[in-house]
Each structure stands twice: as C-alpha cells, then as structure tokens.
Design an enzyme around this catalytic site. Structure first.
Site, PDB file in Angstrom:
ATOM      1  NE  ARG A   1      19.455 -10.152  94.036  1.00 44.37           N
ATOM      2  CZ  ARG A   1      19.172  -9.398  94.553  1.00 44.37           C
ATOM      3  NH1 ARG A   1      18.283  -7.795  93.815  1.00 44.37           N
ATOM      4  NH2 ARG A   1      18.158  -9.103  95.607  1.00 44.37           N
TER       5      ARG A   1
ATOM      6  CE  LYS B   4      25.394 -18.658  89.675  1.00 46.87           C
ATOM      7  NZ  LYS B   4      24.701 -17.520  90.123  1.00 46.87           N
ATOM      8  CG  ASN B   5      23.215 -20.382  92.998  1.00 46.99           C
ATOM      9  OD1 ASN B   5      24.123 -19.269  92.569  1.00 46.99           O
ATOM     10  ND2 ASN B   5      21.868 -20.768  92.092  1.00 46.99           N
TER      11      ASN B   5
ATOM     12  CB  ILE C 166      10.480 -18.818  92.872  1.00 44.30           C
ATOM     13  CG1 ILE C 166       9.677 -19.566  93.568  1.00 44.30           C
ATOM     14  CG2 ILE C 166      11.529 -17.569  93.935  1.00 44.30           C
ATOM     15  CD1 ILE C 166      10.044 -20.131  93.952  1.00 44.30           C
TER      16      ILE C 166
ATOM     17  NE  ARG D 200      16.545 -12.073  92.566  1.00 46.12           N
ATOM     18  CZ  ARG D 200      17.769 -12.333  91.818  1.00 46.12           C
ATOM     19  NH1 ARG D 200      18.510 -12.170  90.116  1.00 46.12           N
ATOM     20  NH2 ARG D 200      18.693 -13.614  92.211  1.00 46.12           N
TER      21      ARG D 200
ATOM     22  CB  CYS E  27      18.714  -8.324  88.396  1.00 46.15           C
ATOM     23  SG  CYS E  27      17.745  -9.045  88.729  1.00 46.15           S
TER      24      CYS E  27
ATOM     25  CG  ASP F   5      18.270 -20.540  89.114  1.00 44.00           C
ATOM     26  OD1 ASP F   5      17.866 -19.231  89.357  1.00 44.00           O
ATOM     27  OD2 ASP F   5      19.297 -20.601  89.957  1.00 44.00           O
TER      28      ASP F   5
ATOM     29  NE  ARG G 280      25.832 -13.635  86.454  1.00 45.01           N
ATOM     30  CZ  ARG G 280      24.144 -13.183  86.576  1.00 45.01           C
ATOM     31  NH1 ARG G 280      22.879 -12.988  86.099  1.00 45.01           N
ATOM     32  NH2 ARG G 280      24.051 -13.733  88.041  1.00 45.01           N
TER      33      ARG G 280
HETATM   34  C1  UD1 Z   1      19.029 -17.471  94.815  1.00 48.87           C
HETATM   35  C2  UD1 Z   1      19.613 -17.978  93.385  1.00 48.87           C
HETATM   36  C3  UD1 Z   1      19.192 -18.257  92.139  1.00 48.87           C
HETATM   37  C4  UD1 Z   1      17.709 -17.873  92.379  1.00 48.87           C
HETATM   38  C5  UD1 Z   1      16.593 -18.113  93.971  1.00 48.87           C
HETATM   39  C6  UD1 Z   1      15.722 -18.549  93.975  1.00 48.87           C
HETATM   40  C7  UD1 Z   1      22.039 -17.814  94.517  1.00 48.87           C
HETATM   41  C8  UD1 Z   1      23.168 -17.074  93.897  1.00 48.87           C
HETATM   42  N1  UD1 Z   1      21.130 -17.421  93.799  1.00 48.87           N
HETATM   43  O1  UD1 Z   1      18.572 -15.906  94.944  1.00 48.87           O
HETATM   44  O2  UD1 Z   1      19.926 -18.345  91.298  1.00 48.87           O
HETATM   45  O3  UD1 Z   1      17.138 -17.916  91.211  1.00 48.87           O
HETATM   46  O4  UD1 Z   1      17.385 -18.160  94.343  1.00 48.87           O
HETATM   47  O5  UD1 Z   1      15.530 -20.001  94.105  1.00 48.87           O
HETATM   48  O6  UD1 Z   1      21.883 -18.838  95.506  1.00 48.87           O
HETATM   49  N2  UD1 Z   1      12.166 -12.834  98.417  1.00 48.87           N
HETATM   50  C9  UD1 Z   1      11.691 -11.239  98.949  1.00 48.87           C
HETATM   51  N3  UD1 Z   1      12.286 -10.560  99.891  1.00 48.87           N
HETATM   52  C10 UD1 Z   1      14.049 -10.910 100.243  1.00 48.87           C
HETATM   53  C11 UD1 Z   1      15.222 -11.956  99.780  1.00 48.87           C
HETATM   54  C12 UD1 Z   1      13.568 -12.016  98.414  1.00 48.87           C
HETATM   55  O7  UD1 Z   1      10.324 -11.239  98.461  1.00 48.87           O
HETATM   56  O8  UD1 Z   1      14.422  -9.912 100.950  1.00 48.87           O
HETATM   57  C13 UD1 Z   1      11.490 -13.102  97.318  1.00 48.87           C
HETATM   58  C14 UD1 Z   1      12.231 -12.839  95.665  1.00 48.87           C
HETATM   59  O9  UD1 Z   1      12.003 -11.665  95.533  1.00 48.87           O
HETATM   60  C15 UD1 Z   1      12.051 -14.279  94.936  1.00 48.87           C
HETATM   61  C16 UD1 Z   1      11.512 -14.858  96.621  1.00 48.87           C
HETATM   62  O10 UD1 Z   1      11.664 -14.194  97.157  1.00 48.87           O
HETATM   63  O11 UD1 Z   1      10.815 -14.000  95.341  1.00 48.87           O
HETATM   64  C17 UD1 Z   1      12.963 -16.131  96.168  1.00 48.87           C
HETATM   65  O12 UD1 Z   1      14.186 -15.461  96.119  1.00 48.87           O
HETATM   66  P1  UD1 Z   1      15.436 -15.248  97.016  1.00 48.87           P
HETATM   67  O13 UD1 Z   1      15.498 -16.985  96.987  1.00 48.87           O
HETATM   68  O14 UD1 Z   1      16.004 -15.111  98.230  1.00 48.87           O
HETATM   69  O15 UD1 Z   1      16.774 -15.408  95.833  1.00 48.87           O
HETATM   70  P2  UD1 Z   1      17.974 -15.398  96.306  1.00 48.87           P
HETATM   71  O16 UD1 Z   1      18.096 -16.083  97.371  1.00 48.87           O
HETATM   72  O17 UD1 Z   1      18.448 -14.028  95.544  1.00 48.87           O
END
Ligand code: UD1
Length: 420
Positions: A92, A22-23, A329, A121, A116, A307, A399
């Site tokens: 998201r 999915k990701n 995380i 996030r 969420c 995850d 999902r």
């Molecule tokens: C992706 C995955 C999700 C997984 C996550 C972490 C997809 C569709 N989703 O989500 O399943 O749980 O990676 O492996 O691939 N952060 C910031 N600022 C930002 C962006 C992120 O501080 O602009 C923080 C987040 O709050 C979190 C960490 O960075 O603490 C990692 O998040 P991130 O890797 O961005 O998660 P997603 O890409 O949204």
C-alpha cells in the site's frame, strides 16, 4: 515458501541493534521523485517492502543502487508517471508516489491499492488533500489519474474518522513542496516517520515548519535538489524486541533506538511492572517475573501504535490476570487472535476490543501469519510457548523485519527456517 520454527522457553540475553525504519524509508524513497539530482539515503533496511519501492522507482525512471543499507538514486529518463497495479497492490505504501509525481511532473497515474487483511483502508484523505492543491483527480479503471496545470497552496484539514493519516499527510506534503504559495495541513499526522520525511524534504530545499505537530506549514519552492539523509531507527522493530525481552523474562540491550519515539509503549509496560533505564539511544530490558495486566488503546502518535497492538496481545497472553486492548485505528486488525488461541491463549474478541486472560503458559502449535505485525506476535508467542511452534507464510514478516530470525538467534532464541 519458508516457515519459521521456534522451540520456546529460552530467556533472551545479549545485545541487538535495530535497523532503520521501514515506514520512514518508504516515503523518503518516494520523495526522491521530486528531483532529478542524486539522492543518497542511508540505513535503509533490506526488506521485501523496500525492494518493492526500488522496483517502483526504477519503473518510474530512476536508477537505484542498494549496497549495505545505502541507497543511491539517480535520474535515468523522463517518466510516464504510471505506477502499476502489480506493484501497488503488493504494498500500500507505494501509493505515496502519487504526491511527488504530480508535484514534479503535474501528472500521475497510480493504481488504487485496494483493501488488505487488516481492514478497508480507503484513500479519501489523500485525494481530498491533493484536490485542494488544485489537482484534478479522476478514477479510471482502478487507477487514480491526477493532472494539474499549476499546483496552488491551500489550507487543508486532513483529519478523518480514525484521526490523522500518515501516508495522506506524506502525499499532500510531498505535492505541496513544489506548489505555488503557502499550504497549511491541519490535523496532520505527527508520527516520527512524517517528521523524518519533512527533514529529508528540507534537506532537498523545501520550506516546511511544524512537522511532528498537527499543523504543518509549507511554503512552496520552484525546485528541489539532491540530498543525503539517514533514516531514523525503526520504533516498531525496537518495540517488538522490547516485548521479546519481556515475554521471555530475559536480559537484553537494544541499540539504535530513539526512546522518545516509544513513549506510549514504555509507559504501558512500566504500568505493567517492567522497568527500563533512562538512556535515549538504547533500552535495557531486564525482567525476571510475569507482568501485571493492563488496558491499552491504540491511537495516532504519540498514542500507542496500532503496529504494536498484536505484539502487545502476545505479551498480555502470559501476564497474570485480565487485560483489555482496544483497536481504534483498524477495528478489524485482530487476525492474530485465532492463531494465538490455537497456542492456548484465552482471548475473546468483542468488536474493537480483545479481552485477554493471561495463561500460565502457552503451548507450541503450527500457526499461520496473516499480516506483518500479526506474524511478529506469533513469533513472540512461540518464544515463550512450551514445545515447538511453526509460523507459516513468513513472507509477511519479511516485508517489515530485517533479519529478525538471526537477531533473535544471536540473543539465544532457538529459531530456524524450514521449507513448508
Ligand atoms: C501507516 C503505516 C502503517 C500503520 C498506519 C497507522 C506506513 C508505510 N504505514 O499506514 O504501518 O499501521 O500508518 O499508524 O507508514 N484512513 C482513511 N482515509 C484515508 C487514509 C486513511 O480513513 O485516506 C484511515 C485508515 O483506514 C486508518 C486510519 O485512517 O483507519 C489511519 O491510517 P493511515 O495513517 O493512513 O495508515 P497508512 O498511512 O496507510
């Protein structure tokens, strides 16, 4: 609304095949916005989230056809480049249309996704990276409005408080492929799904090096063409099925996996007393006893995946002794703890740590799913609990897991769906 009902106590046996990731599929589908030519993406799982991405692409001017895991995307009309709040707020990952839209059309208006249940996030890293590419970003009425005359390559450090960001790396990479000159992303996410997206972009004509490492180098090109790509197997579904085999002390063979993507999980499970074969594309889980306690910390890839945290907690609930899991995380991603405790688990939450005292058995109970992976952890606990567990709000599960219920049934689990 449906709920899943599980009668625990069956040892799982047999073979099961993991679906496409999915990701990986979600950003790859978004990347098709970078071209007006036809793209064919294979092994796309039929899930609520992938269907949401189809809706978004249609709203952005694409024709999307989906047949037996194969998505064919053709260009229908010029786009207004607006991704609506209704769609982005339900998922998201929709936010990753921002990079390709502004890369291709030099304009985009994408709703901010909001927080969420697993945490705040933020999207600051996405915006920082895009701004560095000479894109003007403003926030207007809950939307990110991005505009650029010319996108220019840049040297970007993308590390944040919690390490690298998967979707921020995706977004910046997708905008940079059509920028002028060279972009270097430092502290890029190394997740296999980021590397898979880069492979797809390369097939479209992008020039990318270093994907899968913390430094990604991109040489901008003028146009991208259509491409065909098969997404990688879902490592989180595979990991969930590994735990299903272990928690029920079963004997199962999991096919369509890339074992090298599951290194941290397998290492921890081996430390706990499980053993697995050496093949890279299948995993045999064969376990006849309770495992030993272990300590686990979630980290960006190649560390232990956040995850898989909730599912690991379920396994810890029935190991012999005290295990500790630390969430680095999403420090608040513990919604499953209270529900598991309702099933007789002994879990104490202390900030980003969960201290789990393994119990000889869990007992079935009505529980409520709060998010995708928490739902999976409750299903796993239900498989081993004495009596009946009913997991409500399973739309969360839908999902991200394709046919989980029928896959578990095929392995001998007593699991079925009922109306709430
Ligand atoms: C992706 C995955 C999700 C997984 C996550 C972490 C997809 C569709 N989703 O989500 O399943 O749980 O990676 O492996 O691939 N952060 C910031 N600022 C930002 C962006 C992120 O501080 O602009 C923080 C987040 O709050 C979190 C960490 O960075 O603490 C990692 O998040 P991130 O890797 O961005 O998660 P997603 O890409 O949204």
């Amino acid at each position: 609304m449906d709920k899943l009902v599980i009668e625990g106590g069956c040892r799982l046996k047999g073979e099961v095949t993991v679906s496409g990731s999915k990701n990986s599929a979600l950003p790859i589908l978004a990347a098709t916005l970078l071209t007006e030519h036809t793209c064919i993406i294979k092994d796309v799982p039929n899930l609520r989230d992938t269907n949401t991405m189809f809706k978004i692409l249609r709203s952005l001017g694409k024709n999307v056809e989906f047949d037996k895991g194969v998505v064919t995307i053709t260009h229908a009309r010029c786009t207004e480049c607006v991704a609506d709040y209704k769609l982005v707020s339900t998922m998201r990952a929709s936010f990753c249309v921002l990079g390709p839209l502004v890369g291709k059309y030099k304009k985009a208006k994408v709703s901010l996704p909001g927080g969420c249940v697993i945490g705040v996030r933020p999207v600051d890293l996405h915006l920082k990276g895009l701004k560095a590419l000479n894109i003007d970003i403003t926030i207007e009425s809950g939307y990110v409005v991005a505009k650029a005359r010319i996108l220019k390559g840049a040297h970007i450090y993308l590390g944040g408080e919690y390490g690298s960001s998967v979707l921020a790396t995706d977004n910046v990479m997708m905008a940079a492929v059509l920028s002028q000159g060279k972009t270097v992303i430092e502290s890029a996410a190394c997740e296999p799904e980021v590397a898979d997206l880069a492979e797809f972009l390369i097939k479209m004509g992008a020039k990318i090096k270093g994907h899968g490492t913390p430094t990604i180098e991109i040489e901008g090109v003028r146009h991208l063409h259509g491409a065909e790509h098969k997404v990688i197997p879902d490592r989180i579904e595979a990991g969930t099925l590994v735990i299903a085999g272990l928690i029920t002390q079963g004997d199962i063979v999991i096919k369509n996996v890339l074992r090298r993507h599951l290194g941290a999980l397998i290492d921890k499970l081996e430390e706990s007393g499980a053993s697995f074969g050496r093949e890279d594309t299948l995993i045999r889980v064969h376990c006849k006893r309770r495992l030993k306690p272990i300590n686990v910390t979630t980290l960006p890839y190649p560390g232990f995946a956040t995850d898989m945290q909730a599912q690991m907690v379920s396994l810890m609930c029935v190991t012999k002794g005290i295990s500790v899991i630390t969430e680095k995380i999403y420090p608040d991603r513990f919604m499953h703890v209270a529900e598991l405790n309702r099933m007789g688990a002994h879990i104490q939450r202390e900030g980003p740590h969960a201290i789990v005292e393994g119990a000889a058995h869990l007992s079935g109970a009505p529980v409520m799913a709060s998010d995708l992976r928490a739902s999976a952890s409750l299903v796993l606990a239900g498989l081993v609990a004495k009596g009946i567990t009913s997991v409500s709000r399973i739309y969360h599960l839908e999902r991200g897991y394709e046919n989980l219920e029928s896959k578990l049934q095929k392995l001998g689990a007593k699991i079925w769906r009922e109306k709430e």
